[in-house]
Design a protein around this motif. Structure first.
Motif, PDB file in Angstrom:
ATOM      1  N   SER A 109       0.842  -1.190   0.000  1.00 34.94           N
ATOM      2  CA  SER A 109       0.000   0.000   0.000  1.00 34.94           C
ATOM      3  C   SER A 109       0.884   1.249   0.000  1.00 34.94           C
ATOM      4  O   SER A 109       1.994   1.237   0.540  1.00 34.94           O
ATOM      5  CB  SER A 109      -0.933   0.009   1.207  1.00 34.94           C
ATOM      6  OG  SER A 109      -0.212   0.225   2.381  1.00 34.94           O
ATOM      7  N   PRO A 110       0.398   2.342  -0.593  1.00 35.79           N
ATOM      8  CA  PRO A 110       1.171   3.597  -0.604  1.00 35.79           C
ATOM      9  C   PRO A 110       1.421   4.167   0.796  1.00 35.79           C
ATOM     10  O   PRO A 110       2.433   4.827   1.016  1.00 35.79           O
ATOM     11  CB  PRO A 110       0.291   4.551  -1.421  1.00 35.79           C
ATOM     12  CG  PRO A 110      -0.607   3.674  -2.214  1.00 35.79           C
ATOM     13  CD  PRO A 110      -0.812   2.440  -1.405  1.00 35.79           C
ATOM     14  N   GLN A 111       0.530   3.883   1.754  1.00 38.35           N
ATOM     15  CA  GLN A 111       0.721   4.383   3.125  1.00 38.35           C
ATOM     16  C   GLN A 111       1.965   3.760   3.753  1.00 38.35           C
ATOM     17  O   GLN A 111       2.726   4.448   4.444  1.00 38.35           O
ATOM     18  CB  GLN A 111      -0.499   4.076   4.003  1.00 38.35           C
ATOM     19  CG  GLN A 111      -1.746   4.828   3.614  1.00 38.35           C
ATOM     20  CD  GLN A 111      -2.524   4.145   2.490  1.00 38.35           C
ATOM     21  OE1 GLN A 111      -2.274   2.988   2.168  1.00 38.35           O
ATOM     22  NE2 GLN A 111      -3.449   4.866   1.894  1.00 38.35           N
ATOM     23  N   ASP A 112       2.198   2.472   3.509  1.00 36.75           N
ATOM     24  CA  ASP A 112       3.395   1.812   4.033  1.00 36.75           C
ATOM     25  C   ASP A 112       4.655   2.402   3.418  1.00 36.75           C
ATOM     26  O   ASP A 112       5.662   2.566   4.097  1.00 36.75           O
ATOM     27  CB  ASP A 112       3.352   0.310   3.757  1.00 36.75           C
ATOM     28  CG  ASP A 112       2.268  -0.393   4.549  1.00 36.75           C
ATOM     29  OD1 ASP A 112       1.819   0.173   5.569  1.00 36.75           O
ATOM     30  OD2 ASP A 112       1.880  -1.501   4.149  1.00 36.75           O
ATOM     31  N   ILE A 113       4.609   2.721   2.141  1.00 45.28           N
ATOM     32  CA  ILE A 113       5.772   3.308   1.455  1.00 45.28           C
ATOM     33  C   ILE A 113       6.089   4.672   2.053  1.00 45.28           C
ATOM     34  O   ILE A 113       7.252   4.986   2.321  1.00 45.28           O
ATOM     35  CB  ILE A 113       5.526   3.395  -0.057  1.00 45.28           C
ATOM     36  CG1 ILE A 113       5.408   1.980  -0.640  1.00 45.28           C
ATOM     37  CG2 ILE A 113       6.641   4.169  -0.753  1.00 45.28           C
ATOM     38  CD1 ILE A 113       4.936   1.936  -2.066  1.00 45.28           C
ATOM     39  N   ARG A 114       5.067   5.490   2.277  1.00 45.11           N
ATOM     40  CA  ARG A 114       5.296   6.808   2.897  1.00 45.11           C
ATOM     41  C   ARG A 114       5.879   6.663   4.299  1.00 45.11           C
ATOM     42  O   ARG A 114       6.731   7.443   4.709  1.00 45.11           O
ATOM     43  CB  ARG A 114       3.986   7.600   2.945  1.00 45.11           C
ATOM     44  CG  ARG A 114       3.661   8.286   1.640  1.00 45.11           C
ATOM     45  CD  ARG A 114       2.601   9.361   1.837  1.00 45.11           C
ATOM     46  NE  ARG A 114       1.343   8.841   2.372  1.00 45.11           N
ATOM     47  CZ  ARG A 114       0.372   8.323   1.631  1.00 45.11           C
ATOM     48  NH1 ARG A 114       0.500   8.245   0.328  1.00 45.11           N
ATOM     49  NH2 ARG A 114      -0.741   7.898   2.196  1.00 45.11           N
ATOM     50  N   TRP A 115       5.438   5.669   5.049  1.00 46.60           N
ATOM     51  CA  TRP A 115       5.925   5.454   6.418  1.00 46.60           C
ATOM     52  C   TRP A 115       7.413   5.110   6.419  1.00 46.60           C
ATOM     53  O   TRP A 115       8.170   5.587   7.251  1.00 46.60           O
ATOM     54  CB  TRP A 115       5.107   4.339   7.070  1.00 46.60           C
ATOM     55  CG  TRP A 115       5.566   3.981   8.443  1.00 46.60           C
ATOM     56  CD1 TRP A 115       6.413   2.972   8.783  1.00 46.60           C
ATOM     57  CD2 TRP A 115       5.234   4.640   9.665  1.00 46.60           C
ATOM     58  NE1 TRP A 115       6.622   2.937  10.137  1.00 46.60           N
ATOM     59  CE2 TRP A 115       5.911   3.959  10.708  1.00 46.60           C
ATOM     60  CE3 TRP A 115       4.441   5.725   9.986  1.00 46.60           C
ATOM     61  CZ2 TRP A 115       5.798   4.341  12.032  1.00 46.60           C
ATOM     62  CZ3 TRP A 115       4.335   6.099  11.310  1.00 46.60           C
ATOM     63  CH2 TRP A 115       5.011   5.412  12.306  1.00 46.60           C
ATOM     64  N   PHE A 116       7.856   4.263   5.476  1.00 42.41           N
ATOM     65  CA  PHE A 116       9.248   3.805   5.431  1.00 42.41           C
ATOM     66  C   PHE A 116      10.139   4.659   4.522  1.00 42.41           C
ATOM     67  O   PHE A 116      11.288   4.303   4.301  1.00 42.41           O
ATOM     68  CB  PHE A 116       9.307   2.338   4.988  1.00 42.41           C
ATOM     69  CG  PHE A 116       8.911   1.374   6.064  1.00 42.41           C
ATOM     70  CD1 PHE A 116       9.820   0.987   7.027  1.00 42.41           C
ATOM     71  CD2 PHE A 116       7.619   0.878   6.124  1.00 42.41           C
ATOM     72  CE1 PHE A 116       9.455   0.111   8.038  1.00 42.41           C
ATOM     73  CE2 PHE A 116       7.248  -0.007   7.125  1.00 42.41           C
ATOM     74  CZ  PHE A 116       8.167  -0.379   8.082  1.00 42.41           C
TER      75      PHE A 116
END
Length: 153
Positions: A109-116
């Protein structure tokens, strides 16, 4: 647990003790208490102030009396202490061009990418890189590495 005059049951989380020279307030998670190794146990309990002595006991199945598992003292009372668990995420290059790559199967998901995004990436070959941006809604991401990256087959 037996701390001072208090006795209570708890399920501690074990971590490595940081070096004396380190100013880092993060503790590395360890799965269980190893024999003959100094470790830190974190748990929720009634307020007990340092330097109170602490005895940890375990009651094996079928035993009547508990056995002493560890002994130590209270170091600090800090509810904001960070215990970090290290994990390894793997992804596969989908498209490569010079030192840029589109990586898939690391996140979904894009949210996980933004988090990491602030975390540095590394490859099996020792290249370092970082996440540039997310592509679409399925977890693909653009990454840039320190040198030429090859497509793995």
């Amino acid at each position: 647990m037996h701390a001072g005059f208090r006795r209570f049951s708890s399920r501690p989380i074990f971590s490595e003790i940081p070096r004396k020279t380190s100013t880092n307030k993060k503790y590395k998670f360890i799965r269980f208490l190893h024999q003959e190794v100094t470790a830190c146990a974190s748990f929720y309990a009634p307020v007990v102030f340092p330097p109170c002595r602490l005895l940890m006991s375990v009651q094996p199945e079928g035993a009547v009396n508990p056995e002493l598992a560890a002994a130590g003292s209270i170091v600090s009372v800090d509810p904001k202490q960070l215990i970090i668990k290290r994990i390894i995420l793997t992804g596969y290059p989908f498209r490569t061009q010079k030192n840029k790559a589109v990586v898939r199967f690391m996140f979904f998901s894009p949210q996980d990418i933004r988090w990491f995004k602030p975390v540095e990436l590394s490859t099996k070959k020792g290249l370092r890189g970082h996440i540039k941006e997310s592509l679409g809604t399925h977890g693909y991401m653009k990454c840039r590495f320190s040198a030429h990256i090859k497509q793995a087959f």
